[in-house]
Design a protein around this motif. Structure first.
Motif, PDB file in Angstrom:
ATOM      1  N   VAL A 155       4.559   7.726   7.064  1.00  0.00           N
ATOM      2  CA  VAL A 155       5.236   7.678   5.768  1.00  0.00           C
ATOM      3  C   VAL A 155       4.511   6.733   4.813  1.00  0.00           C
ATOM      4  CG1 VAL A 155       7.343   6.952   4.586  1.00  0.00           C
ATOM      5  CG2 VAL A 155       7.492   8.326   6.662  1.00  0.00           C
ATOM      6  N   ALA A 156       4.171   5.530   5.291  1.00  0.00           N
ATOM      7  CA  ALA A 156       3.575   4.515   4.423  1.00  0.00           C
ATOM      8  C   ALA A 156       2.143   4.847   4.013  1.00  0.00           C
ATOM      9  CB  ALA A 156       3.623   3.153   5.111  1.00  0.00           C
ATOM     10  N   GLN A 157       1.375   5.396   4.912  1.00  0.00           N
ATOM     11  CA  GLN A 157      -0.054   5.585   4.647  1.00  0.00           C
ATOM     12  C   GLN A 157      -0.423   6.994   4.212  1.00  0.00           C
ATOM     13  OE1 GLN A 157      -2.498   4.121   7.834  1.00  0.00           O
ATOM     14  NE2 GLN A 157      -1.416   2.170   7.997  1.00  0.00           N
ATOM     15  N   ASP A 158       0.336   7.986   4.656  1.00  0.00           N
ATOM     16  CA  ASP A 158      -0.015   9.375   4.332  1.00  0.00           C
ATOM     17  C   ASP A 158       0.904   9.992   3.286  1.00  0.00           C
ATOM     18  OD1 ASP A 158      -2.057   9.222   6.208  1.00  0.00           O
ATOM     19  OD2 ASP A 158      -0.778   9.933   7.840  1.00  0.00           O
ATOM     20  N   GLU A 159       2.210   9.819   3.481  1.00  0.00           N
ATOM     21  CA  GLU A 159       3.140  10.483   2.572  1.00  0.00           C
ATOM     22  C   GLU A 159       3.222   9.801   1.214  1.00  0.00           C
ATOM     23  OE1 GLU A 159       6.315  12.636   5.601  1.00  0.00           O
ATOM     24  OE2 GLU A 159       6.948  10.928   4.386  1.00  0.00           O
ATOM     25  N   TRP A 160       3.173   8.482   1.182  1.00  0.00           N
ATOM     26  CA  TRP A 160       3.371   7.792  -0.100  1.00  0.00           C
ATOM     27  C   TRP A 160       2.290   8.128  -1.126  1.00  0.00           C
ATOM     28  CZ3 TRP A 160       8.052   6.242   1.040  1.00  0.00           C
ATOM     29  CH2 TRP A 160       8.814   5.657   0.016  1.00  0.00           C
ATOM     30  N   ILE A 171       8.846   2.985  -6.720  1.00  0.00           N
ATOM     31  CA  ILE A 171       9.111   2.191  -5.520  1.00  0.00           C
ATOM     32  C   ILE A 171       8.006   2.444  -4.500  1.00  0.00           C
ATOM     33  CG2 ILE A 171      11.594   2.269  -5.906  1.00  0.00           C
ATOM     34  CD1 ILE A 171      11.746   4.422  -3.759  1.00  0.00           C
ATOM     35  N   GLY A 172       7.799   1.469  -3.621  1.00  0.00           N
ATOM     36  CA  GLY A 172       6.773   1.570  -2.590  1.00  0.00           C
ATOM     37  C   GLY A 172       7.383   1.718  -1.210  1.00  0.00           C
ATOM     38  N   PRO A 173       6.553   1.788  -0.184  1.00  0.00           N
ATOM     39  CA  PRO A 173       7.044   1.967   1.190  1.00  0.00           C
ATOM     40  C   PRO A 173       7.446   0.655   1.861  1.00  0.00           C
ATOM     41  CG  PRO A 173       4.661   2.025   1.188  1.00  0.00           C
ATOM     42  CD  PRO A 173       5.074   1.850  -0.257  1.00  0.00           C
ATOM     43  N   GLU A 174       7.748  -0.376   1.083  1.00  0.00           N
ATOM     44  CA  GLU A 174       8.082  -1.678   1.667  1.00  0.00           C
ATOM     45  C   GLU A 174       9.239  -1.638   2.653  1.00  0.00           C
ATOM     46  OE1 GLU A 174       7.442  -1.234  -1.529  1.00  0.00           O
ATOM     47  OE2 GLU A 174       5.540  -2.331  -1.717  1.00  0.00           O
TER      48      GLU A 174
END
Length: 255
Positions: free
Chosen positions: A111-116, A240-243
């Motif tokens: 989610v954080a590295q590919d989807e965002w 918004i980010g994946p934080e």
């Protein structure tokens, strides 16, 4: 910071262009032409147009802010459910717990590295995340020799997985939402009308009025850019980010 500077620069450029246009207008158009019986009506109409445009700006700001708020809520719920699964999985057999933790970490990293980055570009989620979700569902099922406590734990895992699934679908829907073309057309036309009326109805005679009018142009352009960036809830500037995922799974932030 770079994007904020660009937004301010564009707003100032628009103000300078508008000011130059009104100076040219005043130079080649005799001021006597402005006097007449229709001046009061023109001022009233300009005030009404400015009021209606302010209402339109407010509606657009509320719409895009609610969109961003919805995206943030779905992201927090999805990350929270994923983390809760790793907590609940402690009641499962060691091998199954390890499998759930590994899949949860892989999902968060995906989610954080590919989807965002895909969401920031408006490309959607893709299928890999759904595959990982199905693997999590299979890993969360109660084993054939499960005890009563493990069966209850498996039900709790599936409940958390259902919440995660709903939040993921909501996040996907949020990535597709934006302001309608009709709203964008209204914002553009309203900005042009407001600025033109502001500059061409007696404002240019006073330097102080001209400066205030330029300030309104700056504010109008700035608000338009804010709406543009907020309309992309997962964008790089004001999105918004994946934080929420990297907070629970720090390894997801590593590249």
């Amino acid at each position: 910071m770079k994007h904020v500077v660009e937004m301010v620069a564009l707003a100032l450029l628009a103000a300078m262009i508008a000011a130059a246009a009104v100076v040219v207008w005043r130079r080649f158009r005799p001021s006597e032409e402005e006097e007449g019986d229709g001046e009061e009506a023109a001022e009233y109409m300009s005030m009404m147009i400015a009021l209606l445009y302010a209402l339109l700006l407010g509606l657009a700001l509320v719409t895009v802010w609610e969109l961003r708020d919805s995206a943030e809520g779905h992201t927090v719920a999805e990350a929270g459910s994923l983390h809760q699964m790793t907590v609940v999985a402690q009641g499962m057999p060691p091998d199954q717990q390890r499998r759930i933790n590994e899949l949860a970490a892989v999902y968060a990293t995906h989610v954080a590295q590919d989807e965002w980055p895909r969401l920031a570009e408006g490309d959607g989620l893709g299928e890999d995340g759904w595959v990982l979700l199905r693997q999590l569902r299979e890993a969360s099922a109660a084993p054939p020799d499960a005890t009563m406590d493990q069966q209850v734990t498996a039900l709790e895992l599936l409940a958390q997985l259902g919440t995660l699934d709903d939040a993921r679908r909501g996040r996907e829907a949020d990535s597709r939402e934006t302001l309608s073309p009709v709203m964008w057309a209204g914002l553009l036309i309203g900005a042009i009308l407001s600025v033109c009326i502001l500059f061409f109805f007696r404002i240019g005679r006073s330097v102080s009025h001209l400066v205030m009018a330029m300030g309104m142009v700056v504010l109008t352009v700035f608000l338009g850019l804010v709406i543009h960036h907020l309309a992309s809830p997962f964008g790089e500037v004001m999105g918004i980010g994946p934080e929420p995922f990297t907070r629970y799974f720090p390894a997801a932030a590593e590249k």
